[in-house]
Design a protein around this motif. Structure first.
Motif, PDB file in Angstrom:
ATOM      1  N   SER A 145       0.848  -1.192   0.000  1.00  0.00           N
ATOM      2  CA  SER A 145       0.000   0.000   0.000  1.00  0.00           C
ATOM      3  C   SER A 145       0.882   1.241   0.000  1.00  0.00           C
ATOM      4  N   THR A 164      -4.893   4.655   1.496  1.00  0.00           N
ATOM      5  CA  THR A 164      -4.858   3.442   0.671  1.00  0.00           C
ATOM      6  C   THR A 164      -4.946   2.193   1.541  1.00  0.00           C
ATOM      7  N   SER A 187      -2.738  -1.356  -3.011  1.00  0.00           N
ATOM      8  CA  SER A 187      -3.315  -0.190  -3.683  1.00  0.00           C
ATOM      9  C   SER A 187      -2.389   1.007  -3.550  1.00  0.00           C
ATOM     10  N   GLU A 216      -5.145   3.511  -7.786  1.00  0.00           N
ATOM     11  CA  GLU A 216      -5.003   2.196  -8.413  1.00  0.00           C
ATOM     12  C   GLU A 216      -5.132   1.122  -7.351  1.00  0.00           C
ATOM     13  N   GLY A 217      -5.607  -0.046  -7.760  1.00  0.00           N
ATOM     14  CA  GLY A 217      -5.740  -1.165  -6.839  1.00  0.00           C
ATOM     15  C   GLY A 217      -7.187  -1.421  -6.480  1.00  0.00           C
ATOM     16  N   ASN A 218      -7.412  -1.832  -5.233  1.00  0.00           N
ATOM     17  CA  ASN A 218      -8.762  -2.192  -4.793  1.00  0.00           C
ATOM     18  C   ASN A 218      -9.358  -1.263  -3.747  1.00  0.00           C
ATOM     19  N   LEU A 219      -8.514  -0.523  -3.019  1.00  0.00           N
ATOM     20  CA  LEU A 219      -9.016   0.333  -1.951  1.00  0.00           C
ATOM     21  C   LEU A 219      -8.123   1.562  -1.831  1.00  0.00           C
ATOM     22  N   LEU A 229     -11.538   4.364  -5.017  1.00  0.00           N
ATOM     23  CA  LEU A 229     -11.682   2.973  -5.465  1.00  0.00           C
ATOM     24  C   LEU A 229     -12.070   2.140  -4.253  1.00  0.00           C
ATOM     25  N   GLY A 266     -13.158  -1.825  -4.360  1.00  0.00           N
ATOM     26  CA  GLY A 266     -13.571  -2.999  -5.112  1.00  0.00           C
ATOM     27  C   GLY A 266     -13.965  -2.613  -6.532  1.00  0.00           C
ATOM     28  N   ALA A 267     -15.193  -2.925  -6.925  1.00  0.00           N
ATOM     29  CA  ALA A 267     -15.671  -2.603  -8.275  1.00  0.00           C
ATOM     30  C   ALA A 267     -16.099  -1.138  -8.413  1.00  0.00           C
ATOM     31  N   ARG A 275     -15.602   2.660  -8.698  1.00  0.00           N
ATOM     32  CA  ARG A 275     -14.520   3.565  -9.090  1.00  0.00           C
ATOM     33  C   ARG A 275     -15.116   4.913  -9.435  1.00  0.00           C
TER      34      ARG A 275
END
Length: 176
Positions: A113, A129, A133, A147-150, A164, A166-167, A169
């Motif tokens: 992170s 972050t 991420s 960038e990344g997931n969280l 961000l 998960g899905a 954005r």
């Protein structure tokens, strides 16, 4: 006082509040015994500490204040020209921020992170972050990046940011 100005202030206060609450939820209890570096306003200072798998660094020219924390991670803060910077890294994460006359908070939590912020102009920014991420925020002319997931990065002064989760954005629209 214009309605847009007031909305922007309320939005900014909400984002900062959410970041503080979020950091409180993810900060491990061991953070109380973390490696900390404090360089408050008053005199030029440069402080670095490394202990096991955590480190911190704080630098100021004496007019700004820099605080950092490493709790199983790395925090680095650099403040000049009256800036206030706080940065923290938890559980393998890194938070780093540097500012000239601005206010900045950078928190990285979890392995791989990275929360990074750089303000060369007066402004307010928050970067947070999660694991695997990265997020970046700069001045009005610099892009925000998540960038990344969280991850979340906001330059509240410029009105730019990204989130961000998960899905989900979201990136603020660029000005025309």
């Amino acid at each position: 006082m214009s309605r847009a100005w007031m909305s922007g202030r309320l939005f900014g206060a909400g984002v900062i509040g959410a970041a503080v609450v979020g950091a409180g939820l993810i900060v491990p209890g061991s953070a109380l015994a973390a490696t900390t570096c404090a360089a408050p306003p008053g005199a030029p200072a440069e402080l670095t500490r490394v202990q096991d798998a955590e480190a911190c660094g704080s630098t100021t020219d004496g007019t700004g204040g820099a605080w950092s924390l490493g709790a199983g991670g790395v925090g680095f803060a650099d403040a000049v020209d009256g800036a206030t910077v706080a940065a923290a890294g938890f559980d393998g994460g890194a938070g780093a921020g540097e500012s000239r006359a601005g206010r900045l908070l950078a928190v990285g939590y979890g392995a791989d992170s990275l929360a990074l912020g750089m303000l060369d102009e007066p402004g307010i920014a928050v970067i947070v972050t999660g694991p695997a991420s990265q997020a970046f925020v700069g001045d009005a002319d610099d892009p925000v990046l998540c960038e990344g997931n969280l991850a979340a990065a906001f330059n509240l002064t410029a009105g730019s940011g990204c989130v961000l989760a998960g899905a989900f954005r979201y990136v603020t629209p660029s000005p025309l």
